[in-house]
Every structure is written in structure tokens, then in C-alpha cells.
Design an enzyme around this catalytic site. Structure first.
Site, short mmCIF file in Angstrom:
data_model
loop_
_atom_site.label_atom_id
_atom_site.label_comp_id
_atom_site.label_asym_id
_atom_site.label_seq_id
_atom_site.Cartn_x
_atom_site.Cartn_y
_atom_site.Cartn_z
CD GLU A 164 13.67 5.28 -3.40
OE1 GLU A 164 14.56 4.76 -2.62
OE2 GLU A 164 12.67 5.13 -3.32
CG ASN A 205 10.35 6.87 -9.17
OD1 ASN A 205 9.22 7.60 -9.46
ND2 ASN A 205 10.08 5.73 -8.44
CG HIS A 241 5.88 7.11 -0.67
ND1 HIS A 241 5.07 6.20 -0.80
CD2 HIS A 241 6.98 6.64 -1.52
CE1 HIS A 241 5.31 5.12 -1.64
NE2 HIS A 241 6.60 5.52 -1.97
CD GLU A 270 7.50 4.29 -5.45
OE1 GLU A 270 7.51 4.09 -4.14
OE2 GLU A 270 8.39 4.36 -6.45
CG ASP A 272 1.64 5.63 0.20
OD1 ASP A 272 2.74 6.44 0.62
OD2 ASP A 272 2.21 4.63 0.17
#
Length: 353
Positions: A164, A205, A241, A270, A272
Site C-alpha cells: 500500500e 500489494n 476488497h 485479500e 472479500d
């Protein structure tokens, strides 16, 4: 240098965890499990693991073992966890996860070596009050990366090395790392990680980089330039996400393809998909299409080696604690019942590449 000695209670819990894992691993994985389907599709299907739940809850432990062939530490490999006091290392919880994975024939993703969040208080306080200057900070970072990657050498197949570092507009995040070390810290961190474990694949990432946009383009240009300089940037991690209240991101496959053309691996790291509560059948159906859309983009490229969900049961999802009024973001509900999203992922894996 001080080293952390695991107390007897931690050693005992680790022994119990491994014993339980060995017992469970003796049972064959069901042919319809996600991990069995993923094996046939030649991709790792992973989950971020809550270590407290893994130790304490039988259903959580059983599902982690049976459904996934890759695991990621949700929190216990982050800097604040592994070095809570300067020079005092606590690898105990992370070691428990690695032991569990080994007993179950699972691979491990490392998350994360460098981030602007979840840093130890001694580090952030020292930078803030000036007692840690730029030269010392660079040395601390070098030591941290070397210590952590060396500790897990040979046991981690992919590392989220730098996490990030860009804003959504493609500018570098104004973190303490950028402020004190300048942008060179990114290349340095990759070089140090590679020196500590040359076989692990090293990833950038971030979130909001699913499609082709300013942020993902900034990563593309960074990766391209660093690789030209010989920096071992080997993978691009797309967190995934998402929320059903927003449209599905466009050009996901095109985005994956351009990193593949650089010779890099890709991964969804990651995933979701949250929704406004309460849950209804229409929202669950839409959620399923989002999971399937990201999975299809992964399976559509040989560069994509893993697809990881960030938690697999709504019982232990991070989403409600961060997004007020939202949740139900995972493949299973709070009672571990399969949602349409689970079925969509299973069907995608069954169809394969």
C-alpha cells in the site's frame, strides 16, 4: 540483540495445534472441497487466518484445513506482532500457523514486510520524537526485513514485501518511509528480502488496483522501472476488497495481463465482497458474481498463482468493525453455511483454466 523465548504455555498450545493438525490431515480432503478443485485448476486457494480462532475453535480449524491449500497470517507476521519491543522477537503465533500449514500440506503466504500501519510503537514514537533519524531508520528496516525473511526462509512461497505505497491518484503515499527515506526504500526492501530468501517470490500489494486505473498504472510503471534496474520485484498482489454497492471494476483481466507481460506473477491476495446489511438473496447473488469475476481473471492468466480470501466466515470478518453497517463479506456465513459466493468459487475452480 535480545531474543524472545516462548513460554511453556505457548509451546504447549503449539504442540496441541500441530497434534490436531496431524490428526486432521490423516483424513482425505473431500473431492468437492475448494482445495481439491484448486489443485486440479493448478492454482492455490488461500485464506487469511485468525490465529485465535484457529487455536480455539474446532469448526474454524477444520474448515481452514479442509478448504484451503494456502494460508496467510491475517496479523501475526506484521511488524508490531513480531517485534513488539526493539530487538525482542516474538515469532510464536506465526510459527504456529506455519506448523499448522505444514501438517496439512498447505503453502504459506507472508504478509507483510513493510507497511505504514501496524508498526511497533517503539518505532513510530522514535521517528516522531526524532530519536530515530533517517540513517538509523534505514538500518532498522534492513534488520527487520532480514530477520523476518530469514526466520521463515524456505517456508514462505510468496511475500507481500511492500504494501500500500500509492494513493488512489497514483502518487506515492506520504508515509514515514517516504518522508524519511525517500522512494528508494521500495527497491531496498525488495533487495534485502531477496538476499534473505532468494527462492521466495516477492510481491507489491495494494487495494483498489483490480482494474486499469491511476493507482494500478503507478504500480505497473514502478514494477517496470524497478525490474529494468534488476530489482527483484517478481509479483503484483491485487487485494480485491470489493463492495456490491459499487460496480465491478473494469478491465481486471487486462490489468493482470499487463503485469504478466512484464514477466511477473500475479495473485489476488485479500478478496472479500461486502454489502450493506441486512443480507438478502439479491445481495448474495450479486456478491457471488463479484467473487467469480475476480477468480475468472486469475484463472484466465497463467501468471496468477494464488487466489486468497481475506477470512472465510462472517463470524471472523474484519469488515463490520471498519465499515459501519456493512458486512457478510466472506464465502461462509457466521454458522459456516456455504453462501452463493462459495458455490460460485467452487464452480469457477471446477471449470479450471
Amino acid at each position: 540483540m535480545k531474543h524472545f523465548r516462548m513460554p511453556a504455555t505457548v509451546l504447549l498450545s503449539a504442540a496441541m495445534l500441530v497434534a490436531g493438525a496431524q490428526s486432521a490431515s490423516a483424513r482425505p480432503v473431500h473431492d468437492a472441497s475448494l482445495r481439491a478443485l484448486a489443485d486440479r485448476a493448478d492454482v492455490r486457494i488461500g485464506a487469511a487466518v485468525d490465529m485465535t480462532a484457529l487455536v480455539d475453535e474446532t469448526d474454524y480449524r477444520r474448515t481452514t484445513a479442509s478448504e484451503f491449500n494456502s494460508v496467510t497470517a491475517e496479523n501475526v507476521m506484521k511488524w508490531e506482532s513480531v517485534e513488539p519491543e526493539r530487538g525482542t522477537y516474538d515469532w510464536s503465533k506465526a510459527d504456529e500457523l506455519v506448523a499448522f500449514a505444514r501438517a496439512h500440506g498447505q503453502a504459506v503466504r507472508g504478509h507483510t514486510l513493510l507497511w505504514h500501519n501496524q508498526l511497533p510503537a517503539w518505532l513510530t514514537a522514535g521517528v516522531a520524537d526524532g530519536s530515530i533519524d533517517a540513517k538509523e531508520l534505514r538500518g532498522i528496516l534492513h534488520k527487520h526485513v532480514t530477520a523476518e525473511v530469514s526466520h521463515f526462509k524456505g517456508r514462505i512461497y510468496q511475500w507481500d514485501v511492500v504494501n500500500e505505497v500509492f494513493n488512489d491518484d497514483g502518487s506515492l503515499r506520504d508515509s514515514l518511509w517516504l518522508q524519511k527515506l525517500g522512494p528508494s526504500y521500495i527497491a531496498d526492501t525488495f533487495r534485502w528480502a531477496h538476499a534473505a530468501d532468494p527462492k521466495a517470490k516477492l510481491f507489491l500489494n495494494d487495494y483498489n488496483v483490480e482494474g486499469v486505473n491511476a493507482k494500478s498504472t503507478a504500480y505497473y510503471e514502478l514494477a517496470r522501472d524497478l525490474r529494468k534496474q534488476g530489482v527483484p520485484v517478481q509479483g503484483f498482489g491485487i487485494q480485491g476488497h470489493l463492495s456490491i454497492q459499487y460496480g465491478f471494476p473494469g478491465d481486471v483481466s487486462d490489468n493482470v495481463a499487463r503485469f504478466a507481460k512484464l514477466g511477473m506473477q500475479t495473485a489476488f491476495t485479500e478478496v472479500d465482497v461486502r454489502m450493506a446489511l441486512p443480507v438478502d438473496s439479491e445481495k448474495l447473488a450479486k456478491q457471488a458474481t463479484y467473487f467469480r469475476g475476480l477468480l475468472d481473471a486469475c484463472l484466465g492468466s497463467r501468471s496468477c498463482k494464488s487466489f486468497t480470501v481475506w477470512g472465510f466466515t462472517d463470524k471472523h470478518s474484519w469488515v463490520p468493525g471498519v465499515f459501519t453497517g456493512e458486512g457478510a463479506a466472506t464465502l461462509l456465513d457466521e454458522e459456516y453455511a456455504q453462501k452463493p459466493a462459495y458455490t460460485a468459487v467452487a464452480e469457477g475452480l471446477r471449470e479450471g483454466r
